[in-house]
Design an enzyme around this catalytic site. Sequence first.
Site, PDB file in Angstrom:
ATOM      1  N   ASP A 255       0.819  -1.226   0.000  1.00 19.33           N
ATOM      2  CA  ASP A 255       0.000   0.000   0.000  1.00 19.33           C
ATOM      3  C   ASP A 255       0.848   1.271   0.000  1.00 19.33           C
ATOM      4  O   ASP A 255       0.449   2.284   0.562  1.00 19.33           O
ATOM      5  CB  ASP A 255      -0.960   0.029   1.210  1.00 19.33           C
ATOM      6  CG  ASP A 255      -1.785  -1.230   1.298  1.00 19.33           C
ATOM      7  OD1 ASP A 255      -2.320  -1.647   0.264  1.00 19.33           O
ATOM      8  OD2 ASP A 255      -1.861  -1.818   2.392  1.00 19.33           O
TER       9      ASP A 255
ATOM     10  N   LYS B 236       1.769   2.258  -5.359  1.00 21.10           N
ATOM     11  CA  LYS B 236       2.465   1.857  -6.590  1.00 21.10           C
ATOM     12  C   LYS B 236       1.815   2.437  -7.844  1.00 21.10           C
ATOM     13  O   LYS B 236       2.479   2.668  -8.847  1.00 21.10           O
ATOM     14  CB  LYS B 236       2.488   0.334  -6.719  1.00 21.10           C
ATOM     15  CG  LYS B 236       3.276  -0.327  -5.619  1.00 21.10           C
ATOM     16  CD  LYS B 236       3.260  -1.841  -5.780  1.00 21.10           C
ATOM     17  CE  LYS B 236       3.534  -2.511  -4.469  1.00 21.10           C
ATOM     18  NZ  LYS B 236       2.328  -2.732  -3.649  1.00 21.10           N
TER      19      LYS B 236
ATOM     20  N   GLN C 176       1.627  -6.400  -2.759  1.00 22.07           N
ATOM     21  CA  GLN C 176       2.047  -6.357  -1.341  1.00 22.07           C
ATOM     22  C   GLN C 176       3.381  -5.609  -1.181  1.00 22.07           C
ATOM     23  O   GLN C 176       3.586  -4.625  -1.866  1.00 22.07           O
ATOM     24  CB  GLN C 176       2.133  -7.762  -0.738  1.00 22.07           C
ATOM     25  CG  GLN C 176       0.776  -8.466  -0.607  1.00 22.07           C
ATOM     26  CD  GLN C 176       0.311  -9.101  -1.896  1.00 22.07           C
ATOM     27  OE1 GLN C 176       1.052  -9.782  -2.560  1.00 22.07           O
ATOM     28  NE2 GLN C 176      -0.934  -8.884  -2.263  1.00 22.07           N
TER      29      GLN C 176
ATOM     30  N   GLY D 278      -4.186  -4.510  -4.044  1.00 23.43           N
ATOM     31  CA  GLY D 278      -5.131  -3.451  -4.380  1.00 23.43           C
ATOM     32  C   GLY D 278      -4.365  -2.271  -4.928  1.00 23.43           C
ATOM     33  O   GLY D 278      -3.576  -1.670  -4.220  1.00 23.43           O
ATOM     34  N   HIS D 279      -4.542  -2.007  -6.211  1.00 25.93           N
ATOM     35  CA  HIS D 279      -3.901  -0.832  -6.794  1.00 25.93           C
ATOM     36  C   HIS D 279      -5.014   0.132  -7.189  1.00 25.93           C
ATOM     37  O   HIS D 279      -5.966  -0.287  -7.828  1.00 25.93           O
ATOM     38  CB  HIS D 279      -3.187  -1.170  -8.108  1.00 25.93           C
ATOM     39  CG  HIS D 279      -2.013  -2.065  -7.952  1.00 25.93           C
ATOM     40  ND1 HIS D 279      -0.823  -1.824  -8.581  1.00 25.93           N
ATOM     41  CD2 HIS D 279      -1.839  -3.184  -7.260  1.00 25.93           C
ATOM     42  CE1 HIS D 279       0.032  -2.780  -8.269  1.00 25.93           C
ATOM     43  NE2 HIS D 279      -0.572  -3.620  -7.474  1.00 25.93           N
TER      44      HIS D 279
HETATM   45  P1  IMP Z   1      -3.007 -12.849   2.531  1.00 24.83           P
HETATM   46  O1  IMP Z   1      -2.109 -12.295   1.480  1.00 24.83           O
HETATM   47  O2  IMP Z   1      -4.479 -12.643   2.224  1.00 24.83           O
HETATM   48  O3  IMP Z   1      -2.692 -14.280   2.873  1.00 24.83           O
HETATM   49  O4  IMP Z   1      -2.755 -12.023   3.899  1.00 24.83           O
HETATM   50  C1  IMP Z   1      -1.517 -12.113   4.600  1.00 24.83           C
HETATM   51  C2  IMP Z   1      -1.092 -10.753   5.147  1.00 24.83           C
HETATM   52  O5  IMP Z   1      -0.732  -9.893   4.072  1.00 24.83           O
HETATM   53  C3  IMP Z   1      -2.193 -10.015   5.924  1.00 24.83           C
HETATM   54  O6  IMP Z   1      -1.564  -9.275   6.956  1.00 24.83           O
HETATM   55  C4  IMP Z   1      -2.758  -9.057   4.883  1.00 24.83           C
HETATM   56  O7  IMP Z   1      -3.363  -7.925   5.470  1.00 24.83           O
HETATM   57  C5  IMP Z   1      -1.490  -8.680   4.133  1.00 24.83           C
HETATM   58  N1  IMP Z   1      -1.743  -8.244   2.762  1.00 24.83           N
HETATM   59  C6  IMP Z   1      -2.094  -8.999   1.709  1.00 24.83           C
HETATM   60  N2  IMP Z   1      -2.208  -8.248   0.599  1.00 24.83           N
HETATM   61  C7  IMP Z   1      -1.897  -6.992   0.947  1.00 24.83           C
HETATM   62  C8  IMP Z   1      -1.775  -5.759   0.217  1.00 24.83           C
HETATM   63  O8  IMP Z   1      -1.971  -5.660  -1.001  1.00 24.83           O
HETATM   64  N3  IMP Z   1      -1.399  -4.672   0.941  1.00 24.83           N
HETATM   65  C9  IMP Z   1      -1.123  -4.750   2.264  1.00 24.83           C
HETATM   66  N4  IMP Z   1      -1.223  -5.861   2.977  1.00 24.83           N
HETATM   67  C10 IMP Z   1      -1.598  -6.988   2.323  1.00 24.83           C
END
Ligand code: IMP
Length: 428
Positions: A13, A16, A223, A40-41
């Site tokens: 976040d 990007k 991520q 999420g972009h």
């Molecule tokens: P998962 O990717 O759904 O398995 O979640 C694992 C961890 O990564 C959790 O803490 C989520 O909140 C975090 N996470 C997953 N995708 C994102 C993202 O795009 N931005 C920020 N945190 C993320």
Amino acid sequence: MPALVLLGAQWGDEGKGKATDLLGGSVDYVVRYQGGNNAGHTVVVGDQKYALHLLPSGILSPGCTPVIGNGVVVDPAVLLSELSGLNERGVDTSKLLLSGNAHLITPYNITVDKVTERFLGKRKIGTTGRGIGPTYADKINRVGIRVQDLYDESILMQKVEAALDVKNQLLTKLYNRRAIEAGQVVEELLGYAEQIKGYVADTTLILNKALDDDKVVLFEGGQGTLLDIDHGTYPFVTSSNPTAGGACTGAGVGPTKINRVIGILKAYTTRVGAGPFPTELFDEDGEALRRIGGERGVTTGRDRRCGWFDALIARYATRVNGLTDFFLTKLDVLTGWEQIPVCVAYEIDGKRVEELPYSQSDFHHAKPVYETLPGWSEDITKAKSFSDLPKNAQAYVKALEEMSGAPISAIGVGPGRDETIEINSFLS
Ligand code: IMP
């Protein structure tokens, strides 16, 4: 020239979309190499705002070919609904390429994600609940379902049965849930097969040829570095490799092909989900960062945890990704603070530490040691060059650059597409 990797230097976040905007029409291919619809972009084109979760942002640039690489996990229902949402808004999505080796997020992976989190209770990871972790687990356990399996019905049935074998035992005997029927899953998956078929391609071959032909290829990480399964704050991480090496494995491109690795770095820090966060603020400063920075998840709608800039994290991102540049985002959010604390070291069990500790226990015990930099009150959103910034904002950027170990080549000074200061071009 050039293969560029663009990735989050903190916990995701970082903004990007801004960097993708800056590269604009100059990119021939935009490739996602890991993650799935947990990302999420937000991309702004003209007066239109698009929130993308799975599709690469290149889908919005007419000259660009968007690619979903083999390292991504794909929920076919989400893929089709994101595509039709864009089609309804007049976006041509016909150039999309989808690796036949990408793994599919199946309905049972989503079920397992949710029940596991519930089962973990207080110890939960705070996942996005989209089935990401269980799908990667199946991949590593060699019981995953790949895109190409949609085109061989009998293989698909055998694989789904194999994948459900153990899961159904868990679901019924441990989690007290109903068993999932293989036939139903296969029927649902086959329902997507024809609609997706036109996009499926040998993306590794196409991307390597494109690089041989001097096309500009942008690898877009989801991520961020500290959510990396190997290099992040395990176990509070995602299940893939957002770090630079992930671009090679997740797209089938050798490391010798990558020219530039750009880390997106927010001028402060945020995190969603559970896990340690040394500079997290629980006071009105944290609340103000959240409000002014609009820190709410694009994918989950959850409030993000907010804190001051952490130089140890930035330095670590430089190290594990081999960063050549930083793109500093959201500098304008800090306008108005008289003093801005920056974390320059941790105190761990009475000792001062200047590099991110590899030990999870140490990281959990880390207390931030702050240096305070003078703030600025002038509006910086109209600044077009570095010298347009107030002296204290310049000094803040320079201090961050010095602490972080790579040049800051661009600065985001406002949410608008053109509210960016470019210092060194990413394409030269
Ligand atoms: P998962 O990717 O759904 O398995 O979640 C694992 C961890 O990564 C959790 O803490 C989520 O909140 C975090 N996470 C997953 N995708 C994102 C993202 O795009 N931005 C920020 N945190 C993320």
